[in-house]
Design a protein around this motif. Structure first.
Motif, PDB file in Angstrom:
ATOM      1  N   PRO A 131       0.984  -1.237   0.028  1.00 14.91           N
ATOM      2  CA  PRO A 131      -0.012   0.153  -0.457  1.00 14.91           C
ATOM      3  C   PRO A 131       0.812   1.732  -0.080  1.00 14.91           C
ATOM      4  CG  PRO A 131      -0.366  -1.461   2.670  1.00 14.91           C
ATOM      5  CD  PRO A 131       0.697  -1.991   1.348  1.00 14.91           C
ATOM      6  N   ASN A 132       0.505   2.091  -0.892  1.00 17.26           N
ATOM      7  CA  ASN A 132       0.981   3.332  -0.905  1.00 17.26           C
ATOM      8  C   ASN A 132       1.193   4.235   0.560  1.00 17.26           C
ATOM      9  OD1 ASN A 132       2.574   5.508  -1.729  1.00 17.26           O
ATOM     10  ND2 ASN A 132       2.117   5.908  -3.990  1.00 17.26           N
ATOM     11  N   LYS A 133       0.660   5.333   0.849  1.00 11.89           N
ATOM     12  CA  LYS A 133       1.011   6.500   1.758  1.00 11.89           C
ATOM     13  C   LYS A 133      -0.964   6.938   2.044  1.00 11.89           C
ATOM     14  CE  LYS A 133       2.562  11.166   0.171  1.00 11.89           C
ATOM     15  NZ  LYS A 133       1.366  11.511   0.651  1.00 11.89           N
ATOM     16  N   ASP A 134      -0.884   7.262   0.705  1.00 16.03           N
ATOM     17  CA  ASP A 134      -2.354   7.428   1.224  1.00 16.03           C
ATOM     18  C   ASP A 134      -3.517   6.323   0.623  1.00 16.03           C
ATOM     19  OD1 ASP A 134      -1.949  10.620   1.377  1.00 16.03           O
ATOM     20  OD2 ASP A 134      -1.757  10.526  -0.281  1.00 16.03           O
ATOM     21  N   HIS A 135      -3.421   4.727   0.914  1.00 15.27           N
ATOM     22  CA  HIS A 135      -4.262   3.833   0.600  1.00 15.27           C
ATOM     23  C   HIS A 135      -5.166   4.378   1.468  1.00 15.27           C
ATOM     24  CE1 HIS A 135      -5.976   0.250  -0.624  1.00 15.27           C
ATOM     25  NE2 HIS A 135      -5.436  -0.454   0.207  1.00 15.27           N
ATOM     26  N   LEU A 136      -6.569   3.905   1.498  1.00 18.21           N
ATOM     27  CA  LEU A 136      -7.628   3.958   2.031  1.00 18.21           C
ATOM     28  C   LEU A 136      -7.425   5.095   3.020  1.00 18.21           C
ATOM     29  CD1 LEU A 136      -7.974  -0.131   2.977  1.00 18.21           C
ATOM     30  CD2 LEU A 136      -8.588   1.563   1.221  1.00 18.21           C
ATOM     31  N   LYS A 137      -7.106   6.003   2.842  1.00 17.50           N
ATOM     32  CA  LYS A 137      -6.556   7.038   4.124  1.00 17.50           C
ATOM     33  C   LYS A 137      -8.310   7.563   5.005  1.00 17.50           C
ATOM     34  CE  LYS A 137      -6.834  11.051   0.627  1.00 17.50           C
ATOM     35  NZ  LYS A 137      -5.339  12.166   0.716  1.00 17.50           N
ATOM     36  N   LEU A 139     -10.966   5.690   5.091  1.00 16.51           N
ATOM     37  CA  LEU A 139     -11.017   5.158   6.019  1.00 16.51           C
ATOM     38  C   LEU A 139     -10.568   5.132   7.481  1.00 16.51           C
ATOM     39  CD1 LEU A 139     -12.436   2.438   7.094  1.00 16.51           C
ATOM     40  CD2 LEU A 139     -10.986   0.956   6.089  1.00 16.51           C
ATOM     41  N   LYS A 140      -9.693   4.686   7.489  1.00 15.45           N
ATOM     42  CA  LYS A 140      -8.996   5.890   8.602  1.00 15.45           C
ATOM     43  C   LYS A 140      -9.035   6.615   9.197  1.00 15.45           C
ATOM     44  CE  LYS A 140      -4.462   4.955   6.928  1.00 15.45           C
ATOM     45  NZ  LYS A 140      -2.664   5.119   7.132  1.00 15.45           N
ATOM     46  N   GLN A 141      -9.442   7.747   8.640  1.00  9.33           N
ATOM     47  CA  GLN A 141     -10.022   9.035   9.241  1.00  9.33           C
ATOM     48  C   GLN A 141     -11.042   8.554  10.207  1.00  9.33           C
ATOM     49  OE1 GLN A 141     -10.157  11.871   6.077  1.00  9.33           O
ATOM     50  NE2 GLN A 141      -7.874  11.685   6.222  1.00  9.33           N
ATOM     51  N   GLU A 142     -12.319   7.814   9.359  1.00  2.00           N
ATOM     52  CA  GLU A 142     -13.320   7.342  10.664  1.00  2.00           C
ATOM     53  C   GLU A 142     -13.275   6.614  11.484  1.00  2.00           C
ATOM     54  OE1 GLU A 142     -16.468   7.895   9.519  1.00  2.00           O
ATOM     55  OE2 GLU A 142     -16.193   9.401   8.290  1.00  2.00           O
ATOM     56  N   LEU A 143     -11.891   6.134  11.512  1.00  8.70           N
ATOM     57  CA  LEU A 143     -11.235   4.845  12.737  1.00  8.70           C
ATOM     58  C   LEU A 143     -10.990   5.845  13.883  1.00  8.70           C
ATOM     59  CD1 LEU A 143     -10.963   1.651  10.243  1.00  8.70           C
ATOM     60  CD2 LEU A 143     -12.401   1.980  11.893  1.00  8.70           C
ATOM     61  N   VAL A 177     -18.419   0.142   2.281  1.00 11.19           N
ATOM     62  CA  VAL A 177     -17.472   0.239   2.932  1.00 11.19           C
ATOM     63  C   VAL A 177     -17.414  -0.803   4.227  1.00 11.19           C
ATOM     64  CG1 VAL A 177     -15.658   2.016   4.935  1.00 11.19           C
ATOM     65  CG2 VAL A 177     -18.107   2.830   2.320  1.00 11.19           C
ATOM     66  N   ASN A 178     -18.446  -1.521   4.364  1.00  8.15           N
ATOM     67  CA  ASN A 178     -18.274  -1.903   5.820  1.00  8.15           C
ATOM     68  C   ASN A 178     -17.856  -3.517   5.308  1.00  8.15           C
ATOM     69  OD1 ASN A 178     -19.554  -1.458   7.996  1.00  8.15           O
ATOM     70  ND2 ASN A 178     -21.155  -0.729   6.139  1.00  8.15           N
ATOM     71  N   GLU A 179     -17.966  -4.066   4.169  1.00  9.69           N
ATOM     72  CA  GLU A 179     -17.183  -5.561   3.355  1.00  9.69           C
ATOM     73  C   GLU A 179     -15.467  -4.433   3.382  1.00  9.69           C
ATOM     74  OE1 GLU A 179     -19.134  -6.373  -0.447  1.00  9.69           O
ATOM     75  OE2 GLU A 179     -20.443  -7.197   1.162  1.00  9.69           O
ATOM     76  N   LEU A 180     -15.097  -3.386   2.929  1.00  6.58           N
ATOM     77  CA  LEU A 180     -13.503  -2.888   2.914  1.00  6.58           C
ATOM     78  C   LEU A 180     -12.737  -3.485   4.066  1.00  6.58           C
ATOM     79  CD1 LEU A 180     -11.577  -1.824   1.063  1.00  6.58           C
ATOM     80  CD2 LEU A 180     -12.606   0.050   1.748  1.00  6.58           C
ATOM     81  N   PHE A 181     -13.749  -2.303   4.931  1.00  4.07           N
ATOM     82  CA  PHE A 181     -12.841  -3.166   6.755  1.00  4.07           C
ATOM     83  C   PHE A 181     -12.399  -4.203   6.788  1.00  4.07           C
ATOM     84  CE2 PHE A 181     -14.516  -2.618  11.411  1.00  4.07           C
ATOM     85  CZ  PHE A 181     -13.168  -2.231  11.485  1.00  4.07           C
ATOM     86  N   LYS A 182     -13.379  -4.874   6.487  1.00  5.25           N
ATOM     87  CA  LYS A 182     -13.161  -6.277   7.312  1.00  5.25           C
ATOM     88  C   LYS A 182     -12.451  -7.176   6.222  1.00  5.25           C
ATOM     89  CE  LYS A 182     -18.146  -7.288   8.458  1.00  5.25           C
ATOM     90  NZ  LYS A 182     -19.145  -8.396   8.397  1.00  5.25           N
ATOM     91  N   MET A 201     -18.760   6.376   1.125  1.00  9.67           N
ATOM     92  CA  MET A 201     -17.825   7.387   0.771  1.00  9.67           C
ATOM     93  C   MET A 201     -16.893   7.166  -0.030  1.00  9.67           C
ATOM     94  SD  MET A 201     -15.241   7.039   4.498  1.00  9.67           S
ATOM     95  CE  MET A 201     -15.786   6.607   4.980  1.00  9.67           C
ATOM     96  N   ASP A 202     -15.903   8.174  -0.663  1.00 11.06           N
ATOM     97  CA  ASP A 202     -15.015   8.563  -1.604  1.00 11.06           C
ATOM     98  C   ASP A 202     -13.559   7.940  -0.853  1.00 11.06           C
ATOM     99  OD1 ASP A 202     -16.681   9.425  -4.106  1.00 11.06           O
ATOM    100  OD2 ASP A 202     -16.125  11.583  -3.246  1.00 11.06           O
ATOM    101  N   ILE A 203     -12.420   6.831  -1.273  1.00  9.82           N
ATOM    102  CA  ILE A 203     -11.932   6.322  -0.994  1.00  9.82           C
ATOM    103  C   ILE A 203     -11.133   6.177  -1.752  1.00  9.82           C
ATOM    104  CG2 ILE A 203     -10.731   3.824   0.219  1.00  9.82           C
ATOM    105  CD1 ILE A 203     -13.525   4.721   1.526  1.00  9.82           C
ATOM    106  N   SER A 204      -9.913   6.284  -1.230  1.00  7.35           N
ATOM    107  CA  SER A 204      -8.335   6.819  -1.905  1.00  7.35           C
ATOM    108  C   SER A 204      -7.684   5.125  -1.791  1.00  7.35           C
ATOM    109  CB  SER A 204      -7.420   7.437  -1.209  1.00  7.35           C
ATOM    110  OG  SER A 204      -7.459   8.735  -1.424  1.00  7.35           O
ATOM    111  N   PHE A 205      -7.172   5.020  -2.933  1.00  9.77           N
ATOM    112  CA  PHE A 205      -6.203   3.129  -3.578  1.00  9.77           C
ATOM    113  C   PHE A 205      -5.271   3.878  -4.151  1.00  9.77           C
ATOM    114  CE2 PHE A 205     -11.553   2.406  -3.261  1.00  9.77           C
ATOM    115  CZ  PHE A 205     -11.044   1.563  -3.394  1.00  9.77           C
ATOM    116  N   SER A 206      -4.698   3.390  -3.679  1.00 12.90           N
ATOM    117  CA  SER A 206      -3.038   3.623  -3.486  1.00 12.90           C
ATOM    118  C   SER A 206      -2.074   2.720  -3.981  1.00 12.90           C
ATOM    119  CB  SER A 206      -2.767   5.128  -2.988  1.00 12.90           C
ATOM    120  OG  SER A 206      -1.409   4.967  -3.482  1.00 12.90           O
ATOM    121  N   PHE A 207      -1.444   2.449  -4.487  1.00 17.72           N
ATOM    122  CA  PHE A 207      -0.111   1.062  -4.285  1.00 17.72           C
ATOM    123  C   PHE A 207       1.212   1.654  -4.530  1.00 17.72           C
ATOM    124  CE2 PHE A 207      -4.868   0.055  -5.989  1.00 17.72           C
ATOM    125  CZ  PHE A 207      -4.650  -0.529  -5.062  1.00 17.72           C
TER     126      PHE A 207
END
Length: 215
Positions: A131-137, A139-143, A177-182, A201-207
């Motif tokens: 994962p790159n630095k912004d991957h799923l950022k 989602l992390k901001q929600e958590l 997003v709940n399935e992504l979280f799992k 939500m809009d999610i960043s995917f970065s690899f």
């Protein structure tokens, strides 16, 4: 396997991962890997930590012999049912059940490898996706109250030289997003994770895709 008990993803986790991946949120990554493997003229491929085989099914064509390996019996059962032309095996990456130099390429997507074993079975290339630095950022901001970027280290792998590196960055609206979280490590480390319900939500995917060559 190192442990005689069930290892890796259970049936619920495998189903969540499969359902999410089938929506093709990771399709850009899969297609880029397919292009790289074709450009490298790979004829035999080992996917370490293959899960339910999403990437293998996209990469697969009649010119490539693919083996997928995972410690999760449930993931391998799912993968084997979805594509009969790919060989799937329950095994550990620290003791690969293959002959020396059998594969043109070993691939690892977010999965740990044991360099000495990867080098032993690989004759040409190693492809590693992290994962790159912004991957799923988002989602992390929600958590988490304080969000840290993923650390990107220049990884030297014994027996291999880094010959190329590619990045993929895009953003998509995600309803599941709940399935992504799992699918993420955050599911196991977040307090009361079963009670969290995410909105669309809009999610960043970065690899980062790193291509190594055997010495």
């Amino acid at each position: 396997l190192p442990s005689k008990t069930n290892s890796g993803d259970n049936k619920e986790m495998v189903l969540a991962r499969h359902n999410f991946l089938q929506k093709d949120y990771y399709l850009k990554l899969a297609l880029e890997l397919k292009n790289i493997i074709n450009d490298l003229n790979v004829k035999t491929l080992l996917d370490i930590g293959c899960g339910e085989g999403y990437y293998d099914r996209i990469i697969n064509d009649e010119n490539i012999e693919i083996y997928g390996l995972d410690i999760s019996k449930e993931a391998i059962l799912k993968a084997a049912k979805l594509d009969k032309n790919i060989q799937y095996i329950v095994a550990s990456s620290n003791k690969l059940p293959f002959e020396d130099n059998y594969f043109d390429c070993v691939m690892s997507i977010f999965s740990p490898i044991y360099p000495s074993e990867a080098e032993r079975v690989c004759s040409k290339y190693l492809i590693k996706v992290i994962p790159n630095k912004d991957h799923l950022k988002e989602l992390k901001q929600e958590l988490y109250e304080n969000v840290r970027d993923n650390k990107i280290l220049k990884e030297e792998i014994e027996g291999f030289n880094l010959v190329d590196e590619k990045t993929i960055d895009y953003k998509m609206k995600v309803a599941d997003v709940n399935e992504l979280f799992k699918m993420t490590p955050y599911f196991y480390t977040t307090h009361n994770n079963y009670e969290i319900k995410f909105r669309e939500m809009d999610i960043s995917f970065s690899f980062i895709i790193r291509i190594y060559k055997v010495y």
